[in-house]
Structure formats: structure tokens, C-alpha cells
Motif scaffolding. Structure first.
Motif, PDB file in Angstrom:
ATOM      1  N   VAL A   1       0.823  -1.224   0.000  1.00  0.00           N
ATOM      2  CA  VAL A   1       0.000   0.000   0.000  1.00  0.00           C
ATOM      3  C   VAL A   1       0.851   1.267   0.000  1.00  0.00           C
ATOM      4  CG1 VAL A   1      -1.824   1.248   1.222  1.00  0.00           C
ATOM      5  CG2 VAL A   1      -1.761  -1.253   1.322  1.00  0.00           C
ATOM      6  N   SER A   2       0.475   2.204  -0.865  1.00  0.00           N
ATOM      7  CA  SER A   2       1.001   3.573  -0.797  1.00  0.00           C
ATOM      8  C   SER A   2      -0.174   4.487  -0.505  1.00  0.00           C
ATOM      9  CB  SER A   2       1.626   3.992  -2.139  1.00  0.00           C
ATOM     10  OG  SER A   2       2.763   3.200  -2.403  1.00  0.00           O
ATOM     11  N   ALA A   3       0.000   5.373   0.475  1.00  0.00           N
ATOM     12  CA  ALA A   3      -1.078   6.308   0.821  1.00  0.00           C
ATOM     13  C   ALA A   3      -0.671   7.710   0.384  1.00  0.00           C
ATOM     14  CB  ALA A   3      -1.333   6.278   2.325  1.00  0.00           C
ATOM     15  N   VAL A   4      -1.472   8.300  -0.504  1.00  0.00           N
ATOM     16  CA  VAL A   4      -1.264   9.700  -0.904  1.00  0.00           C
ATOM     17  C   VAL A   4      -2.104  10.526   0.059  1.00  0.00           C
ATOM     18  CG1 VAL A   4      -1.571  11.411  -2.743  1.00  0.00           C
ATOM     19  CG2 VAL A   4      -0.896   9.048  -3.316  1.00  0.00           C
ATOM     20  N   VAL A   5      -1.438  11.271   0.927  1.00  0.00           N
ATOM     21  CA  VAL A   5      -2.130  11.902   2.058  1.00  0.00           C
ATOM     22  C   VAL A   5      -2.221  13.414   1.876  1.00  0.00           C
ATOM     23  CG1 VAL A   5      -2.075  12.247   4.576  1.00  0.00           C
ATOM     24  CG2 VAL A   5      -1.398  10.045   3.592  1.00  0.00           C
TER      25      VAL A   5
ATOM     26  N   VAL B   1       2.667   0.912   5.591  1.00  0.00           N
ATOM     27  CA  VAL B   1       2.320   1.441   4.267  1.00  0.00           C
ATOM     28  C   VAL B   1       3.306   2.571   3.976  1.00  0.00           C
ATOM     29  CG1 VAL B   1      -0.132   1.025   4.756  1.00  0.00           C
ATOM     30  CG2 VAL B   1       0.771   3.339   4.937  1.00  0.00           C
ATOM     31  N   THR B   2       3.450   2.910   2.702  1.00  0.00           N
ATOM     32  CA  THR B   2       4.311   4.057   2.353  1.00  0.00           C
ATOM     33  C   THR B   2       3.454   5.313   2.420  1.00  0.00           C
ATOM     34  OG1 THR B   2       5.582   2.627   0.883  1.00  0.00           O
ATOM     35  CG2 THR B   2       5.820   5.014   0.564  1.00  0.00           C
ATOM     36  N   ILE B   3       3.821   6.213   3.302  1.00  0.00           N
ATOM     37  CA  ILE B   3       3.019   7.432   3.485  1.00  0.00           C
ATOM     38  C   ILE B   3       3.632   8.528   2.617  1.00  0.00           C
ATOM     39  CG2 ILE B   3       2.163   9.134   5.128  1.00  0.00           C
ATOM     40  CD1 ILE B   3       2.532   7.068   7.349  1.00  0.00           C
TER      41      ILE B   3
END
Ligand code: FO1
Length: 321
Positions: free
Chosen positions: A27-31, A126-128
Motif C-alpha cells: 500500500v502507498s497512501a497519498v495523504v 504502508v508508504t506514506i
């Protein structure tokens, strides 16, 4: 399977917890970073920190922000000194995060690299990814007895509890901001893109306001599936209702889906999950060209979040055909 999620704060963090625990998913999260503000000389990134603390086990679940086992002694003394902005409660443990971040930013590191460094400690799983390394701030245009003016989102939300009617939300700096290369790669290389049940205006809307992100979403080969942040017209938490009212979007699961638009008509979505209470809108969504499902959306525990993540991925599978 590579999954990229557009996420804001608390709702985003809970949803990501459900997704992260699937062994087959990276998972990568685009925040969203437009809630960010500089206070007492420190750069505070509420949504990045809520996701990091939430996934790292340091979040105060009751408040939905800031650190568990927190105290506010420093903030009390700042108030005693008559400093401004102490209505924005900085916790003593939380201040450590802002000191590390502010020092690294001051030394020239990108926010993306600062976030990765902070995550070394929290191991979120996850990658934040900040949506941009450039400064973007949501300001709220309000009108009250003091007249019409723009105030920082945090002042509207925290100091005034969103009680002053908002007439507009402006992402200051968005026009000059760029998505990071990591964000563009995460959107281009995703097998699935998910839009978390975050605030459609000031969280997801702010991410989409960064030039290039909306285009990346319309051109990605991955199915884009969102989760309604509203159940029977009510937000689970936060101020989505006040924000949607201010921008004239109907406060409903179908209203938000239509606001995001269907991919086939230059919009965002291939799929949309609504709560069972809103199952009556499924035909309307199908007419819009959006693959829809009615599933429980409340995430009261990690099991709920995992089931919701599974449902979202199942709709993505259906979209892919
Ligand atoms: N929310 C509040 O309601 N009151 C606060 O004093 C407050 C302080 C705060 C400090 C750091 C931080 O990361 C978040 C903080 N928040 C506070 C929450 C913040 O307004 C929200 O997390 C988002 O910006 C909106 O989702």
C-alpha cells in the motif's frame, strides 16, 4: 498487488489499517497536506501524523488525532506567556514530531523524505506519501459579524468548531504546487487506486487540487474505487457535512459520487461503496457508469476495516472484469 489510496486523516487511517493487513497487498497512501499549518514556528501535518500514528500504534483513538498517553503542559505554558494560536492544542509528545520535522525541513529535506524518516520509528506498514512537497493550505472563506474574510482551515475547524458558515474553501498555493514524483509513480504503477472515506472537500478535494493528480487518476490503467464518507447523509466523524453544504454538493453517498464523477465522463470513479442504508442509490450510480456495492462502512474495529478493504478490492476486481 499494488494499491494506492487517497486519504485524509482519521477515516483514512482506519481504512488503511484494514488494507495494510492483507498479505497480498503493498500500500502507498497519498495523504492530504492542506490541513498543515505553522504554529509556534513548528510545521504541523495533521493528516500525515494521524495516518502515521494510527498505523504505528501511537494515535489517541478517542480524540482521533495526536498521541496516546499525551499531556499538554507545554501548550499550557505557551498560553501563560500569552502566545497566540494556543487554541490549537499541541501535545508534549506530538511536539517531538514537529521539532524533528521542522528541523529536517529547515535543513532542506523534502516533506516526503521527512515523512519517510519519521515513519522509520513508527513502521506504519504502508508508504506514506505527502500529496506534494510544496506548501498548500486550505483557507476557509467565512462571513459573520466581523465581515467576510478567509481564515486557516484549522482556525475554522478547531477554534470555531466549523460553526461559522463557510462560503468557499481555497487551497492556497495549490496552483504553484506539484505532485511529488513518488505520488505520480504510485498512481501510475498502481494495480488498484482507492479513495478512502475522507472529507471529499478539504481532504480528497485538496489532493485533487494539486495540478497533475486529477490527470494522473484519469489516465491510470488501475480501476479507481471510492468509499462513501457519508452514511444516510451523515458523516461518521468530522465536518464533511458542513464542507459539502458550503460547496453546494448534496450531502449523500450519491451526491459525493456524482461530485467525484464517473471515469467514463471525465470523472474520477469506476466504483463506489455505499452503506446498506443507502442501497436505494445503487441504480442511480449504475446509470452514472459507476460500479457500486452496498456494504457496511462503519469501521468500529480492525475486523470491520479489513472487511471494508476486502469489499473495495472486490469492486475493483469487478470493474477490471
Ligand atoms: N483538533 C481539535 O479539535 N483540537 C485541537 O486542539 C487539535 C490539535 C491538533 C494538533 C495536532 C494535530 O496533528 C491535529 C490536531 N487536531 C486538533 C486535529 C486536526 O484539526 C484534524 O486532525 C485535521 O486537521 C482535520 O481532520
Amino acid at each position: 498487488m499494488r494499491v494506492t489510496v487517497l486519504a485524509g486523516g482519521h477515516g483514512g487511517a482506519k481504512f488503511l489499517m484494514g488494507l495494510r493487513d492483507r498479505p497480498d497487498v503493498e500500500v502507498s497512501a497519498v495523504v492530504n497536506t492542506a490541513d498543515d499549518l505553522v504554529v509556534h514556528g513548528l510545521t504541523v501535518c495533521p493528516d500525515l501524523d494521524t495516518v502515521m500514528y494510527g498505523l504505528g500504534g501511537g494515535l489517541d483513538g478517542e480524540r482521533g488525532w495526536g498521541r496516546i498517553d499525551e499531556s499538554f503542559r507545554a501548550n499550557e505554558d505557551l498560553a501563560a506567556y500569552g502566545m497566540p494560536h494556543t487554541w490549537f492544542g499541541l501535545g508534549d509528545r506530538d511536539i517531538a514530531t514537529h521539532l524533528v520535522r521542522s528541523q529536517m525541513l529547515g535543513a532542506g529535506y523534502r516533506l516526503t523524505d521527512v515523512t519517510a524518516a519519521l515513519a522509520e520509528r513508527w513502521r506504519p506498514g504502508v508508504t506514506i506519501l505527502p500529496m506534494s512537497d510544496d506548501r498548500v493550505e486550505t483557507h476557509v472563506v467565512v462571513a459573520d459579524e466581523e465581515g467576510r474574510r478567509a481564515i486557516h482551515f484549522q482556525e475554522w475547524w478547531v477554534r470555531h468548531r466549523a460553526q461559522i458558515p463557510a462560503t468557499e474553501f481555497v487551497q492556497v498555493g495549490a496552483d504553484a504546487a506539484r505532485p511529488t514524483p513518488e505520488v505520480l509513480a504510485a498512481l501510475a504503477e498502481a494495480d488498484v487506486v482507492l479513495v478512502a472515506p475522507s472529507n471529499p472537500v478539504v481532504s480528497v478535494g485538496a489532493i485533487l487540487a494539486v495540478p497533475g493528480i486529477r490527470e494522473a487518476l484519469t489516465t491510470t490503467a488501475a480501476p479507481v474505487v471510492g468509499i462513501s464518507p457519508l452514511i444516510a447523509g451523515r458523516a461518521v466523524r468530522g465536518m464533511a457535512e458542513q464542507c459539502l453544504a458550503a460547496v453546494g454538493v448534496p450531502c449523500s453517498a450519491a451526491g459525493v459520487a456524482a461530485h467525484y464523477g464517473a471515469r467514463r465522463s471525465e470523472g474520477l470513479l469506476d466504483g463506489w461503496l455505499v452503506a446498506p442504508e443507502d442501497a436505494s442509490v445503487l441504480p442511480e450510480l449504475t446509470d452514472l457508469g459507476i460500479e457500486a456495492a452496498a456494504v457496511p462502512l462503519l469501521m468500529s474495529d480492525p475486523g470491520d476495516a479489513r472487511r471494508l478493504a476486502d469489499s473495495a478490492l472486490a469492486v475493483a476486481q469487478r470493474v477490471r472484469g
